[in-house]
Design an enzyme around this catalytic site. Sequence first.
Site, PDB file in Angstrom:
ATOM      1  N   THR A 299      14.426   5.590  -4.763  1.00 34.45           N
ATOM      2  CA  THR A 299      13.948   7.218  -4.908  1.00 34.45           C
ATOM      3  C   THR A 299      14.205   7.759  -3.648  1.00 34.45           C
ATOM      4  O   THR A 299      14.649   8.931  -3.437  1.00 34.45           O
ATOM      5  CB  THR A 299      12.479   7.401  -5.327  1.00 34.45           C
ATOM      6  N   TYR A 440       8.128  11.383  -8.835  1.00 36.42           N
ATOM      7  CA  TYR A 440       8.160  10.298  -9.691  1.00 36.42           C
ATOM      8  C   TYR A 440       8.135   9.155  -8.722  1.00 36.42           C
ATOM      9  O   TYR A 440       8.398   9.287  -7.637  1.00 36.42           O
ATOM     10  CB  TYR A 440       9.283  10.058 -10.759  1.00 36.42           C
ATOM     11  N   GLU A 441       8.060   7.831  -9.391  1.00 35.18           N
ATOM     12  CA  GLU A 441       7.561   6.784  -8.245  1.00 35.18           C
ATOM     13  C   GLU A 441       6.531   6.726  -7.277  1.00 35.18           C
ATOM     14  O   GLU A 441       6.317   6.284  -6.270  1.00 35.18           O
ATOM     15  CB  GLU A 441       9.093   6.084  -7.555  1.00 35.18           C
ATOM     16  N   GLY A 442       5.435   7.261  -7.848  1.00 35.86           N
ATOM     17  CA  GLY A 442       4.364   7.884  -6.905  1.00 35.86           C
ATOM     18  C   GLY A 442       4.698   9.264  -6.172  1.00 35.86           C
ATOM     19  O   GLY A 442       5.334   9.243  -5.341  1.00 35.86           O
ATOM     20  N   GLN A 447       1.932   8.317  -1.880  1.00 36.84           N
ATOM     21  CA  GLN A 447       2.751   7.469  -1.010  1.00 36.84           C
ATOM     22  C   GLN A 447       1.990   7.436   0.205  1.00 36.84           C
ATOM     23  O   GLN A 447       1.889   6.345   1.081  1.00 36.84           O
ATOM     24  CB  GLN A 447       4.439   7.981  -0.755  1.00 36.84           C
TER      25      GLN A 447
END
Lengths: 599, 599
Positions: A299, A440-442, A447
């Site tokens: 990402t 997305y992906e956190g 993060q």
Amino acid sequence: MAQYKAPLRDMQFILHDMLNVENHYASIPAFAETNRELVDSVIEAGAQFCENELAPINRSGDEEGCQFNDGEVTTPKGFKEAYKKFVELGFGALSAPVEHGGQGLPPSLGIAMSEMMGTANWSWGMYPGLSHGAINTIEAHGDAHQKEVYLTKLISGEWTGTMCLTESHAGSDLGTIRTKAEPQADGSYKITGTKIFISAGEHDMADNIVHIVLARLPDAPKGTKGISLFIVPKFLPTTDGGVGTRNTVKCGSIEHKMGIKASATCVMNFDGATGFLIGPPNKGLNCMFTFMNTARIGTAIQGVAAAEGSFQGALEYARDRTAMRSLTGAKNPEKEADLIIVHPAVRQMLLTQKVFAEGGRALVYWLSIYNDIVQGSADAEAKKAADDMMSLLTPIAKAFLTEVGYEAANHGVQVYGGHGFIREWGMEQIVRDTRIALLYEGTTQIQALDLLGRKVLQTQGAMLRNFTKVIHKFCQANEGNADMAQFVAPLAALNKEWGDVTMRIGMKAMSNADEAGAAAVDYMMFSGYVTLAYLWAWMAQVAQAKLAAGEGDAAFYQAKVQSAQFYFKKILPRTKAHVEVIDGGAETLMQMTADGFAF
Amino acid sequence: MAQYKAPLRDMQFILHDMLNVENHYASIPAFAETNRELVDSVIEAGAQFCENELAPINRSGDEEGCQFNDGEVTTPKGFKEAYKKFVELGFGALSAPVEHGGQGLPPSLGIAMSEMMGTANWSWGMYPGLSHGAINTIEAHGDAHQKEVYLTKLISGEWTGTMCLTESHAGSDLGTIRTKAEPQADGSYKITGTKIFISAGEHDMADNIVHIVLARLPDAPKGTKGISLFIVPKFLPTTDGGVGTRNTVKCGSIEHKMGIKASATCVMNFDGATGFLIGPPNKGLNCMFTFMNTARIGTAIQGVAAAEGSFQGALEYARDRTAMRSLTGAKNPEKEADLIIVHPAVRQMLLTQKVFAEGGRALVYWLSIYNDIVQGSADAEAKKAADDMMSLLTPIAKAFLTEVGYEAANHGVQVYGGHGFIREWGMEQIVRDTRIALLYEGTTQIQALDLLGRKVLQTQGAMLRNFTKVIHKFCQANEGNADMAQFVAPLAALNKEWGDVTMRIGMKAMSNADEAGAAAVDYMMFSGYVTLAYLWAWMAQVAQAKLAAGEGDAAFYQAKVQSAQFYFKKILPRTKAHVEVIDGGAETLMQMTADGFAF
């Protein structure tokens, strides 16, 4: 509209001049055969594919979007054909293991390929990208039979994969998922539940789709410790590895989104679908964590892609469009106006895009060098050190690069003036497509908590010191270099400040955990700017050495040094604001009652 | 999806508690009858219309967009009906002159109405908004006949107007426009040329469209001093004021855009169309400048609208959605997760939206008070002082508020996590719609040059001192107030720094004009943050006085003070970065050759 050109010169600078990947690969037995010639031929072939097959269907894919009809998803014109070609050319198998049909090349080379694919056409790249998640899961946690049946097909690209995590009430908070898995007499499970935001969940590009699904066993403990991982194929495989019975997993609808419209984002309904446990029961989240770093680096690449793509578009326009006169007198007196690249404000935007694109590329490629070691090295200590470094740098790369990539994409629109808002120029699409990267992906916020909480504070700063020592050594090594003083002095000061700021947050967080939460996002951005300062100083040092030695294209290396100078003078001051916001503490965030926000 | 609620409590706080508009209106004979009761009844009626008629067709308008068919434009479902109601209710005529059918209310009241319309449905608001431009032009520069024929119809709303400035090669650089105007024997002109980006250029909402067109007479001097202004109606008026012959101006196509999709952005082809000179020949640009400030304030409102709309949406979600636990322990132990409003990072985004929405509202309303004086006062000195203040503050309001409004809109998406990217939630539409605000009516970069170059440096700082004196007096007046020290001390320091930074830029720019260009955008943002700091300090002072006096709703005033505290602690540090970037100078922007940007 600007046509995508893979930035091969810059990629080679980073891979060869800066990271010296040939030596690096030679040091890892598994990748020892990957010499410079091979590296260059792979990225050149990749560049051709991305420029000629993917870039031309990027804007049409956005306009057309995916079509949903009674459980079936049709991808935009040309997507299927490009995928077929991709599979034929073997690009999907680049860094997959040889024993299952992959080419066994280093992961870092796959990252370079991903960057080009992502810049040319992010939506398209989501389909093979999601397969990587499934491949990594099955490779790490599947049994021999699962590898034989699924891995080979995923690596060849005949089948694609998905990751089915999110439910409508549970995004990053996976401990609360509700999808059920009921054991059957034959050792399989019946999976029931609804997953949302499933990229590539349904499409017309491959014969079968292999879903990796998070679900709970009947007797599972509550929360994150009661989640298991299942393989749920769209079609159950036949004994000879073909496509058999249709499983009871069906796409219920696709989302209508701001961007990445050619990427199908599916609601997936599992209605007693047949699934197979992968990895130990109730350890599903742990299994996923093992490759979360690589998914997040994937990402982070979107940030680089947004910066690179929008920079290419804006630069082409700025060198072609005329408006107004230079403040220092006409540069183009025979025309009625000057090229807009003469204007300082336009240059400020272009250079900002450039330093984020090239600096971000350097960060991602450098990170992927550590990933090569984690994946390929036989030296346990080196693996551990590389894994620690990745653990620290990955949330920075993911959150920081997607934030600045989004900023760069917006500069791309801005350089075009009103035309930037018009779809045909392609600049606004980059903004829309890349907005998702911050989510997305956190999200950026997740993060940031991962970085400050889990990686920095929970290790009592040990993981951070791993990196600040690297920066410290770099500064020491270049201490006597007069040309480098302009970079070394501010970098050394910021490196020290990083430790000091961390200490101050740590002290406050001991008495009030919200102090860490309040500081996290600014801390992450501060960390990102310092990290990129290190990479820009490093690149400047490499470029200066080349210039001093009279090697290669002086204009290229000169521009590298100038870019580093821009980064240090014009971007790095942002750290000042972040430090002051961090020191501003949690009080003004937390004191307002929930009712007080609006009347 | 969150439903728009007009922020009446906050609007009243600014209009009454802070600006005391009743007294202000009483001091201007033209507006003396506008008492508090009238103000409140107008904005309450406006709120109802915006909430009930405009907000419900905002998202459907975005989905449907405008349709183009052979020169005709169809607006989305409900747009025509809402416009009819708007005209019937007399909202278009609020602040228009009584002698042409307007209600003669103060412009500042029209601004409050524009804010509500813009937040509820920016695209829809563009149609009556563009009429304002035509009304202002004809009112200021038209002859008696032109006023009689066109002004009354525009004010009643039976006809709408446009501003036809941009050509495909010329955006802000209007000196290079090419549209021709050829004089005819009957005193009219034949207008020939193509204009682009013409908002409301063609639509189905009104009987006639009155285009105000910039064009060049045959013998016109080159550049900006050879531009004249023409009225070109879609239908030539009949002698009794009706709609007559169709003129040869036609919509050639509409743009496909990132946002404001329900606003028709037209290519307008003038093919020897009949036009009528308005104002003196070759003075067209001067004529336009007379109301450029109000047009830019109109765009500044889009920043406020984006902040307010996205704040409302995000706040509703943050008070409803659960995810994760508070870092300081469960706040909602009976549920499986806490409301996301407990998380510091979510609060940071919400409060950022809030201080930009409320601070931006205060700035725009305060500015419009000066506009009331310019429009309505009979005191020449007061008019001049007000006009000077507007000249300085307008580029700040336009550029700064649209920039931070866009930031706020993005926070709105971010608070929703992945759902923010999905169209049905409405948050991403605000991002797309408001992206244009940074581009039209002069980009951020153009505004920044206007501020630093024309307003500040060309007046040797005189216009800036007008404002810094106001801030200085405010600081002095509150010196002894212990509760205000937290705001007064940093505000006074920044106010001084504003002068110092200006001086440093001015010195450098004397030897190199690019130094001004290089500093301009950061200078504008710095100026914006200081301006908003003044307004937040002012609002805090008003709120503290109310609290001390025990007047009104204490919770409301308490939240105001807390918002000001947030602004000073968590937003104002950004000025540090801007100052350092400004001091970084032009060199790193200008040294790279145009070829050096990419290889």
